[in-house]
Scaffold this motif. Structure first.
Motif, PDB file in Angstrom:
ATOM      1  N   ALA A   7       0.844  -1.193   0.000  1.00  0.00           N
ATOM      2  CA  ALA A   7       0.000   0.000   0.000  1.00  0.00           C
ATOM      3  C   ALA A   7       0.878   1.241   0.000  1.00  0.00           C
ATOM      4  CB  ALA A   7      -0.901  -0.001   1.232  1.00  0.00           C
ATOM      5  N   GLN A   8       0.370   2.253  -0.671  1.00  0.00           N
ATOM      6  CA  GLN A   8       1.113   3.513  -0.714  1.00  0.00           C
ATOM      7  C   GLN A   8       0.805   4.318   0.532  1.00  0.00           C
ATOM      8  OE1 GLN A   8      -0.674   4.883  -4.225  1.00  0.00           O
ATOM      9  NE2 GLN A   8       0.246   3.317  -5.500  1.00  0.00           N
ATOM     10  N   ARG A   9       1.862   4.770   1.158  1.00  0.00           N
ATOM     11  CA  ARG A   9       1.658   5.476   2.414  1.00  0.00           C
ATOM     12  C   ARG A   9       2.806   6.443   2.645  1.00  0.00           C
ATOM     13  NH1 ARG A   9       0.809   1.242   5.248  1.00  0.00           N
ATOM     14  NH2 ARG A   9       2.884   1.019   6.110  1.00  0.00           N
ATOM     15  N   VAL A  10       2.492   7.559   3.288  1.00  0.00           N
ATOM     16  CA  VAL A  10       3.511   8.534   3.679  1.00  0.00           C
ATOM     17  C   VAL A  10       3.361   8.760   5.172  1.00  0.00           C
ATOM     18  CG1 VAL A  10       4.341  10.894   3.407  1.00  0.00           C
ATOM     19  CG2 VAL A  10       3.473   9.647   1.426  1.00  0.00           C
ATOM     20  N   THR A  11       4.458   8.633   5.881  1.00  0.00           N
ATOM     21  CA  THR A  11       4.425   8.777   7.334  1.00  0.00           C
ATOM     22  C   THR A  11       5.307   9.929   7.773  1.00  0.00           C
ATOM     23  OG1 THR A  11       4.132   6.384   7.567  1.00  0.00           O
ATOM     24  CG2 THR A  11       4.782   7.597   9.532  1.00  0.00           C
ATOM     25  N   GLN A  12       4.711  10.835   8.510  1.00  0.00           N
ATOM     26  CA  GLN A  12       5.468  11.903   9.146  1.00  0.00           C
ATOM     27  C   GLN A  12       5.274  11.702  10.642  1.00  0.00           C
ATOM     28  OE1 GLN A  12       3.703  15.032   6.076  1.00  0.00           O
ATOM     29  NE2 GLN A  12       5.295  15.971   7.313  1.00  0.00           N
ATOM     30  N   PRO A  13       6.286  11.205  11.313  1.00  0.00           N
ATOM     31  CA  PRO A  13       6.094  10.776  12.697  1.00  0.00           C
ATOM     32  C   PRO A  13       5.874  11.899  13.703  1.00  0.00           C
ATOM     33  CG  PRO A  13       8.388  10.567  12.057  1.00  0.00           C
ATOM     34  CD  PRO A  13       7.638  10.945  10.823  1.00  0.00           C
ATOM     35  N   GLU A  14       6.330  13.105  13.358  1.00  0.00           N
ATOM     36  CA  GLU A  14       6.202  14.220  14.308  1.00  0.00           C
ATOM     37  C   GLU A  14       5.050  15.116  13.925  1.00  0.00           C
ATOM     38  OE1 GLU A  14      11.044  14.416  14.296  1.00  0.00           O
ATOM     39  OE2 GLU A  14       9.726  14.943  12.644  1.00  0.00           O
ATOM     40  N   LYS A  15       4.136  15.319  14.872  1.00  0.00           N
ATOM     41  CA  LYS A  15       3.035  16.273  14.620  1.00  0.00           C
ATOM     42  C   LYS A  15       3.557  17.684  14.762  1.00  0.00           C
ATOM     43  CE  LYS A  15      -1.223  13.950  15.993  1.00  0.00           C
ATOM     44  NZ  LYS A  15      -2.331  13.963  16.955  1.00  0.00           N
ATOM     45  N   LEU A  16       4.439  17.866  15.733  1.00  0.00           N
ATOM     46  CA  LEU A  16       4.937  19.199  16.051  1.00  0.00           C
ATOM     47  C   LEU A  16       6.432  19.126  16.301  1.00  0.00           C
ATOM     48  CD1 LEU A  16       4.490  22.201  16.882  1.00  0.00           C
ATOM     49  CD2 LEU A  16       4.060  21.360  19.192  1.00  0.00           C
ATOM     50  N   LEU A  17       7.141  20.085  15.707  1.00  0.00           N
ATOM     51  CA  LEU A  17       8.570  20.179  15.927  1.00  0.00           C
ATOM     52  C   LEU A  17       8.878  21.618  16.302  1.00  0.00           C
ATOM     53  CD1 LEU A  17      11.263  18.631  15.745  1.00  0.00           C
ATOM     54  CD2 LEU A  17      11.420  19.343  13.363  1.00  0.00           C
ATOM     55  N   SER A  37      -3.593   4.749 -14.923  1.00  0.00           N
ATOM     56  CA  SER A  37      -4.573   5.741 -15.340  1.00  0.00           C
ATOM     57  C   SER A  37      -4.934   6.692 -14.224  1.00  0.00           C
ATOM     58  CB  SER A  37      -5.841   5.032 -15.809  1.00  0.00           C
ATOM     59  OG  SER A  37      -6.376   4.264 -14.743  1.00  0.00           O
ATOM     60  N   GLN A  38      -4.316   6.527 -13.087  1.00  0.00           N
ATOM     61  CA  GLN A  38      -4.686   7.391 -11.966  1.00  0.00           C
ATOM     62  C   GLN A  38      -3.658   8.480 -11.765  1.00  0.00           C
ATOM     63  OE1 GLN A  38      -5.647   5.580  -8.311  1.00  0.00           O
ATOM     64  NE2 GLN A  38      -7.635   4.941  -9.056  1.00  0.00           N
ATOM     65  N   GLY A  39      -4.126   9.560 -11.257  1.00  0.00           N
ATOM     66  CA  GLY A  39      -3.204  10.622 -10.886  1.00  0.00           C
ATOM     67  C   GLY A  39      -3.520  11.040  -9.467  1.00  0.00           C
ATOM     68  N   ASN A  40      -2.561  10.945  -8.597  1.00  0.00           N
ATOM     69  CA  ASN A  40      -2.873  11.235  -7.209  1.00  0.00           C
ATOM     70  C   ASN A  40      -1.612  11.615  -6.470  1.00  0.00           C
ATOM     71  OD1 ASN A  40      -4.138  11.413  -4.773  1.00  0.00           O
ATOM     72  ND2 ASN A  40      -4.328   9.224  -4.438  1.00  0.00           N
ATOM     73  N   LEU A  41      -1.753  12.517  -5.519  1.00  0.00           N
ATOM     74  CA  LEU A  41      -0.670  12.895  -4.641  1.00  0.00           C
ATOM     75  C   LEU A  41      -1.117  12.506  -3.246  1.00  0.00           C
ATOM     76  CD1 LEU A  41       2.052  14.326  -5.130  1.00  0.00           C
ATOM     77  CD2 LEU A  41       0.978  16.429  -4.388  1.00  0.00           C
ATOM     78  N   ILE A  42      -0.351  11.606  -2.613  1.00  0.00           N
ATOM     79  CA  ILE A  42      -0.706  11.144  -1.279  1.00  0.00           C
ATOM     80  C   ILE A  42       0.107  11.935  -0.275  1.00  0.00           C
ATOM     81  CG2 ILE A  42      -0.712   9.162   0.273  1.00  0.00           C
ATOM     82  CD1 ILE A  42      -0.761   7.438  -2.331  1.00  0.00           C
ATOM     83  N   PHE A  43      -0.590  12.564   0.665  1.00  0.00           N
ATOM     84  CA  PHE A  43       0.073  13.401   1.648  1.00  0.00           C
ATOM     85  C   PHE A  43       0.254  12.684   2.977  1.00  0.00           C
ATOM     86  CE2 PHE A  43       0.356  17.611  -0.222  1.00  0.00           C
ATOM     87  CZ  PHE A  43      -0.537  17.562  -1.258  1.00  0.00           C
ATOM     88  N   GLY A  44       1.350  13.009   3.650  1.00  0.00           N
ATOM     89  CA  GLY A  44       1.495  12.619   5.037  1.00  0.00           C
ATOM     90  C   GLY A  44       0.599  13.490   5.897  1.00  0.00           C
ATOM     91  N   LYS A  45       0.579  13.215   7.186  1.00  0.00           N
ATOM     92  CA  LYS A  45      -0.320  13.953   8.072  1.00  0.00           C
ATOM     93  C   LYS A  45       0.199  15.332   8.439  1.00  0.00           C
ATOM     94  CE  LYS A  45      -2.847  10.052   9.907  1.00  0.00           C
ATOM     95  NZ  LYS A  45      -3.463   9.412  11.076  1.00  0.00           N
ATOM     96  N   GLY A  46       1.416  15.622   8.028  1.00  0.00           N
ATOM     97  CA  GLY A  46       1.938  16.961   8.248  1.00  0.00           C
ATOM     98  C   GLY A  46       2.686  17.110   9.564  1.00  0.00           C
ATOM     99  N   THR A  47       3.668  17.997   9.549  1.00  0.00           N
ATOM    100  CA  THR A  47       4.415  18.365  10.760  1.00  0.00           C
ATOM    101  C   THR A  47       4.385  19.869  10.892  1.00  0.00           C
ATOM    102  OG1 THR A  47       5.934  16.486  10.574  1.00  0.00           O
ATOM    103  CG2 THR A  47       6.650  18.348  11.922  1.00  0.00           C
ATOM    104  N   LYS A  48       3.969  20.305  12.052  1.00  0.00           N
ATOM    105  CA  LYS A  48       3.964  21.750  12.294  1.00  0.00           C
ATOM    106  C   LYS A  48       5.310  22.145  12.856  1.00  0.00           C
ATOM    107  CE  LYS A  48       1.416  25.455  14.538  1.00  0.00           C
ATOM    108  NZ  LYS A  48       0.235  25.820  15.335  1.00  0.00           N
ATOM    109  N   LEU A  49       6.007  23.015  12.125  1.00  0.00           N
ATOM    110  CA  LEU A  49       7.305  23.502  12.580  1.00  0.00           C
ATOM    111  C   LEU A  49       7.124  24.857  13.240  1.00  0.00           C
ATOM    112  CD1 LEU A  49      10.423  23.368  12.701  1.00  0.00           C
ATOM    113  CD2 LEU A  49      10.444  24.471  10.439  1.00  0.00           C
ATOM    114  N   SER A  50       7.629  24.956  14.450  1.00  0.00           N
ATOM    115  CA  SER A  50       7.582  26.225  15.174  1.00  0.00           C
ATOM    116  C   SER A  50       9.008  26.635  15.480  1.00  0.00           C
ATOM    117  CB  SER A  50       6.779  26.049  16.463  1.00  0.00           C
ATOM    118  OG  SER A  50       6.827  27.228  17.239  1.00  0.00           O
TER     119      SER A  50
END
Lengths: 112, 111
Positions: free
Chosen positions: B1-11, B95-108
């Motif tokens: 399965a295609q997956r993107v993991t960003q382990p840190e919610k906040l940095l 035939s598909q076009g898709n960009l799969i995003f990770g859950k994101g990391t908020k950088l402060s």
């Protein structure tokens, strides 16, 4: 000269109502998308259209119906709104086969 | 399965400190990876892509196929780097076009 524009930016409505969000791009792209960003900022693809044809339809309730009258427009209509539909909806466009998406500013939908 | 993991919610880092935002992916084909950034009250925009191997605003990211990673790095963080960062994987095969995003990391970045 906005590249991808969505209207409205903010939408507050009651449960059970029907609403639409419009999106237009002037970049000459052939592919357009709708993404949903939830309260945790998670971005998830909902639909993708290439040359007005639906190519991606993720697991989205059939209350959500996209419509692409031409390559430059992709509208999103939502029937019988529910509380869980509250989110920011992003429209985007690209040339098919590239990962460079151009996003609109988002439409924040709040369902009361 | 295609997956993107960003382990840190906040940095959270101090100005001038090095920063590394982690991204790991799962993809059976040859991946194309991207970093997108969303500054406060602005639209999501492309920051950089692995195939161009460029540095944008001092950020770089190297694709490591062995570790299936695409970490975003900057040697000296600036306050204006504070934003939400998304790692994304392109799954444009077939035939598909898709960009799969990770859950994101908020950088402060603190002064």
């Amino acid at each position: 000269d906005t590249a991808v524009s969505q209207t409205p930016k903010y939408l507050v409505t009651q449960m059970g109502n029907d609403k639409s969000i419009k999106c237009e791009q002037n970049l000459g792209h052939d592919t357009m998308y709708w993404y949903k960003q939830d309260s945790k900022k998670f971005l998830k693809i909902m639909f993708s259209y290439n040359n007005k044809e639906l190519i991606i339809n993720e697991t989205v309730p059939n209350r959500f119906s996209p419509k692409s009258p031409d390559k430059a427009h992709l509208n999103l209509h939502i029937n019988s709104l529910e509380l869980g539909d509250s989110a920011v909806y992003f429209c985007a466009s690209s040339h098919f086969g590239t990962g460079e998406l151009f996003f609109g500013e988002g439409s924040r939908l709040t369902v009361l | 399965a295609q997956r993107v993991t960003q382990p840190e919610k906040l940095l959270s880092v101090f100005k001038g400190a090095p920063v590394e935002l982690k991204c790991n992916y799962s993809y059976s084909g040859s991946p194309e990876l991207f970093w997108y950034v969303q500054y406060s009250r602005q639209r999501l925009q492309l920051l950089l892509r692995h195939i161009s191997r460029e540095s944008i605003k001092g950020f770089t990211a190297d694709l490591n196929k062995g570790e299936t990673s695409f970490h975003l790095k900057k040697p000296f963080a600036q306050e204006e780097d504070s934003a939400m960062y998304y790692c994304a994987l392109s799954s444009f095969g077939g035939s598909q076009g898709n960009l799969i995003f990770g859950k994101g990391t908020k950088l402060s970045v603190k002064p």
